[in-house]
Enzyme design. Structure first.
Site, PDB file in Angstrom:
ATOM      1  N   LYS A 114      21.539  -6.565 -12.782  1.00  0.00           N
ATOM      2  CA  LYS A 114      22.237  -6.178 -11.551  1.00  0.00           C
ATOM      3  C   LYS A 114      23.722  -5.941 -11.809  1.00  0.00           C
ATOM      4  CE  LYS A 114      19.330  -8.173  -7.932  1.00  0.00           C
ATOM      5  NZ  LYS A 114      19.291  -9.085  -6.781  1.00  0.00           N
ATOM      6  N   LYS A 199       7.239  -1.705 -10.091  1.00  0.00           N
ATOM      7  CA  LYS A 199       6.805  -2.509  -8.958  1.00  0.00           C
ATOM      8  C   LYS A 199       7.229  -1.862  -7.642  1.00  0.00           C
ATOM      9  CE  LYS A 199       8.400  -6.663  -8.085  1.00  0.00           C
ATOM     10  NZ  LYS A 199       8.788  -8.067  -8.018  1.00  0.00           N
ATOM     11  N   LYS A 202      11.745  -3.522  -2.726  1.00  0.00           N
ATOM     12  CA  LYS A 202      12.596  -3.343  -1.559  1.00  0.00           C
ATOM     13  C   LYS A 202      13.849  -2.550  -1.885  1.00  0.00           C
ATOM     14  CE  LYS A 202      12.923  -7.779  -0.238  1.00  0.00           C
ATOM     15  NZ  LYS A 202      13.315  -8.904   0.626  1.00  0.00           N
TER      16      LYS A 202
END
Ligand code: TRP
Length: 337
Positions: A114, A199, A202
């Site tokens: 991140k 995956k 969100k």
């Protein structure tokens, strides 16, 4: 009465809750909720670790709580809480942070990923200490099991190491939780519909591959119709491509059907039929959730009451742990505690 093992899990109120969250996390939580003493948390403080919009955070926090309930989490049976309603989470995170070697946090791959994506000047230090807050969430309730996905394994290991370290340095205080990755019950890993090597997430940039739980039914069907398959035309169960395998897995998870039935329904079937039947199942699963969600959001006072009750229940336990932590650490007892 025998004490049931304690389960704690949570999700961030950012992005849209989707089919992968439902099948991989929420549904397994719901199916096993009678076996455990559960805490299901909306981790709003964790949502501050990436840039956020305050008004959206407020709305998303209520939305996620309502979706937990709409998906079957029963507030009579499980404690449903908003993380920041229980100030002990942040308090314990500070104490644990002071006992966390920098090197442990520097090794966290989620932080590395991140932070690589943003400039150093723009990342808050909360992103770095995020796993310490997660450890506090878990350890406050003397948790036995933490049902989360593979991506959280490293954070769970850190939680265990921190519990062991605290107990060793300051005396036996925390239960060391077990790692229980992936399946509680039938949890499955659902991949993105337009990029089946990744995956369903969100934080995906395009929402084409993501079936949001609040998508209208026609949108859900359209997304399944556009799902990536391969250059073939009919299902071959022996060697499905990642896209076809994902659609089959979604069908299997939604219908609960076994290998035999899957074979009978799909072997040799056209991709169009596969997509339609999966869409039917998904819509049938999601529609009642949406109906219940509408009911809950039309009555915000009731939702707020549920959250207030959850916070009060959680606080009782969390406060008890903090009394012990304060004593072990050498902080004066809180006046009034
Ligand atoms: N970090 C978790 C995630 O992103 C969310 C989370 C925060 C959590 N605290 C937790 C999950 C405690 C389980 C237990 O998925």
């Amino acid at each position: 009465m025998v004490e049931r093992p304690v389960v704690f899990s949570g999700m961030q109120p950012s992005g849209d809750l989707h089919l992968g969250n439902l099948l991989g996390a929420l549904r397994p939580w719901v199916l096993e909720q009678h076996l455990f003493h559960n805490y299901f948390c909306v981790v709003d403080l964790h949502a501050l670790t990436m840039p956020w919009d305050p008004a959206a955070l407020t709305a998303k926090t209520r939305e996620l709580a309502a979706l937990y309930i709409a998906s079957g989490i029963d507030p009579q049976r499980s404690t449903l809480l908003v993380q920041s309603h229980v100030p002990e989470h942040a308090e314990l995170a500070w104490v644990l942070g002071c006992l966390t070697p920098m090197g442990w946090l520097e090794r966290m791959t989620q932080y590395k990923d991140k932070s690589r994506r943003s400039e150093a000047e723009r990342i808050g230090s909360g992103l770095f200490t995020y796993p310490v807050l997660m450890a506090a969430d878990i350890l406050l309730y003397q948790t036995d099991f933490v049902p989360v996905g593979e991506d959280q394994r490293q954070h769970l290991e850190l939680t265990r190491n921190l519990a062991v370290r605290f107990n060793h340095l300051l005396g036996e205080t925390f239960k060391v939780p077990e790692v229980r990755i992936g399946s509680m019950g039938s949890g499955s890993k659902i991949m993105s519909l337009d990029d089946p090597d990744r995956k369903m997430s969100k934080s995906e940039e395009s929402d084409q591959g993501v079936i949001a739980l609040l998508d209208p039914p026609d949108r859900i069907r359209a997304k399944f119709r556009r799902a990536k398959t391969d250059s073939g035309t009919v299902v071959e169960l022996a060697s499905p491509s990642p896209g076809v395998a994902n659609l089959l897995e979604i069908y299997r998870a939604l219908s609960g059907c076994g290998e035999e039935e899957l074979r009978a329904t799909f072997e040799g079937a056209g991709y169009g039929r596969l997509k339609d039947l999966v869409a039917d199942r998904a819509i049938a699963a999601i529609e009642p959730i949406q109906a219940r969600f509408q009911e809950l959001t039309s009555d915000p006072a009731t939702l707020d009451l549920i959250l207030a009750q959850g916070a009060a229940q959680a606080r009782e336990v969390a406060a008890r742990t903090m009394v012990e932590v304060r004593r072990r650490v050498g902080l004066l007892p809180s006046p009034g505690a």
